[in-house]
Design an enzyme around this catalytic site. Sequence first.
Site, PDB file in Angstrom:
ATOM      1  N   MET A  56      47.863  30.201  44.745  1.00  0.00           N
ATOM      2  CA  MET A  56      46.608  30.633  44.142  1.00  0.00           C
ATOM      3  C   MET A  56      45.420  30.721  45.119  1.00  0.00           C
ATOM      4  O   MET A  56      44.274  30.844  44.691  1.00  0.00           O
ATOM      5  CB  MET A  56      46.231  29.707  42.975  1.00  0.00           C
ATOM      6  CG  MET A  56      47.261  29.682  41.861  1.00  0.00           C
ATOM      7  SD  MET A  56      47.629  31.313  41.211  1.00  0.00           S
ATOM      8  CE  MET A  56      46.173  31.578  40.222  1.00  0.00           C
ATOM      9  N   LYS A  57      45.693  30.651  46.400  1.00  0.00           N
ATOM     10  CA  LYS A  57      44.621  30.802  47.390  1.00  0.00           C
ATOM     11  C   LYS A  57      44.768  32.138  48.096  1.00  0.00           C
ATOM     12  O   LYS A  57      45.898  32.609  48.301  1.00  0.00           O
ATOM     13  CB  LYS A  57      44.676  29.676  48.424  1.00  0.00           C
ATOM     14  CG  LYS A  57      44.429  28.307  47.842  1.00  0.00           C
ATOM     15  CD  LYS A  57      42.960  28.117  47.526  1.00  0.00           C
ATOM     16  CE  LYS A  57      42.715  26.782  46.870  1.00  0.00           C
ATOM     17  NZ  LYS A  57      41.349  26.652  46.374  1.00  0.00           N
ATOM     18  N   GLY A  81      56.416  26.585  40.153  1.00  0.00           N
ATOM     19  CA  GLY A  81      57.463  26.806  41.144  1.00  0.00           C
ATOM     20  C   GLY A  81      58.771  27.361  40.588  1.00  0.00           C
ATOM     21  O   GLY A  81      59.816  27.153  41.192  1.00  0.00           O
ATOM     22  N   HIS A 108      53.785  39.610  42.412  1.00  0.00           N
ATOM     23  CA  HIS A 108      52.619  39.722  41.536  1.00  0.00           C
ATOM     24  C   HIS A 108      53.082  40.145  40.136  1.00  0.00           C
ATOM     25  O   HIS A 108      53.915  41.047  40.002  1.00  0.00           O
ATOM     26  CB  HIS A 108      51.653  40.757  42.119  1.00  0.00           C
ATOM     27  CG  HIS A 108      50.395  40.878  41.325  1.00  0.00           C
ATOM     28  ND1 HIS A 108      49.378  39.941  41.389  1.00  0.00           N
ATOM     29  CD2 HIS A 108      50.003  41.803  40.421  1.00  0.00           C
ATOM     30  CE1 HIS A 108      48.419  40.293  40.551  1.00  0.00           C
ATOM     31  NE2 HIS A 108      48.775  41.421  39.954  1.00  0.00           N
ATOM     32  N   LEU A 161      44.734  34.167  51.376  1.00  0.00           N
ATOM     33  CA  LEU A 161      44.824  33.922  52.819  1.00  0.00           C
ATOM     34  C   LEU A 161      43.797  34.786  53.548  1.00  0.00           C
ATOM     35  O   LEU A 161      43.615  35.965  53.215  1.00  0.00           O
ATOM     36  CB  LEU A 161      46.236  34.239  53.316  1.00  0.00           C
ATOM     37  CG  LEU A 161      47.354  33.354  52.736  1.00  0.00           C
ATOM     38  CD1 LEU A 161      48.729  33.915  53.093  1.00  0.00           C
ATOM     39  CD2 LEU A 161      47.215  31.912  53.206  1.00  0.00           C
ATOM     40  N   ASN A 180      54.607  38.782  48.843  1.00  0.00           N
ATOM     41  CA  ASN A 180      54.051  38.142  47.634  1.00  0.00           C
ATOM     42  C   ASN A 180      54.704  38.749  46.404  1.00  0.00           C
ATOM     43  O   ASN A 180      55.128  39.904  46.420  1.00  0.00           O
ATOM     44  CB  ASN A 180      52.535  38.380  47.583  1.00  0.00           C
ATOM     45  CG  ASN A 180      51.885  37.730  46.371  1.00  0.00           C
ATOM     46  OD1 ASN A 180      52.230  36.611  45.993  1.00  0.00           O
ATOM     47  ND2 ASN A 180      50.957  38.436  45.730  1.00  0.00           N
ATOM     48  N   ASN A 220      59.589  30.470  40.584  1.00  0.00           N
ATOM     49  CA  ASN A 220      60.061  31.430  41.606  1.00  0.00           C
ATOM     50  C   ASN A 220      60.636  30.697  42.807  1.00  0.00           C
ATOM     51  O   ASN A 220      61.637  31.133  43.373  1.00  0.00           O
ATOM     52  CB  ASN A 220      58.924  32.357  42.056  1.00  0.00           C
ATOM     53  CG  ASN A 220      58.739  33.529  41.114  1.00  0.00           C
ATOM     54  OD1 ASN A 220      59.575  34.427  41.085  1.00  0.00           O
ATOM     55  ND2 ASN A 220      57.669  33.508  40.330  1.00  0.00           N
TER      56      ASN A 220
END
Length: 194
Positions: free
Chosen positions: A95-96, A20, A114, A98, A112, A22
């Site tokens: 890490m999932k 966390g 990356h 959507l 997001n 970010n």
Amino acid sequence: MAKLIGKNRIKTAVFISGNGSNLKSLIFFSKKKISPIQISLVISNNKRARGLNYAKKYKINKFSIIYKNKKNAEFLMLKKLKKNNIKLILLAGFMKILSKKFILSFKHPILNIHPSLLPKYKGLNTHERVIKNNEKFTGCTVHMVNKKLDSGKIILRKKIKIYKKDDAKTLEKRVLKQEHKLYPKAIGKFLSNL
Ligand code: GRF
């Protein structure tokens, strides 16, 4: 962007899975006078995520979800988002993946961050892969989320040089430092263009 400042800040949820860092930088950003966002909810798929401590510390509503059944998990998340009147989702180390259904059901933007210069190095283990391929540069990207992984419209990117002495760990650290600056900047850019 003026209309978003003050009481009209956009109600935002941050999705996390781990450290966390970010999230922390986004919380600091949201507390600035000129910030267009208010973080009202933190969602984690991992109840032990260290990042949840930031939600606790800054008294932000948090929700951890058991991801055994994706359909059920996403249903519960959508319910929470609606209840909290969330108008923007920021994925920050979530890490999932959507589902298309989730993305279509949530009628507002999803962003997001990356850790690579997209469209290069989508997916996991980006730092290991750039080192292995002897790349000269890497970086980070903030992009919109669409139904294809790490492929939505790019909002901002930051490029950094890779040194001979770098390994995946040192790169991760340097890229993360840039991520913390890039995400707030990209949110400002994105929202002022709406
Ligand atoms: C970051 O490198 C982010 O780009 C990636 O996962 C990492 C999360 O780090 N998607 P943190 O949890 O924000 O420290």
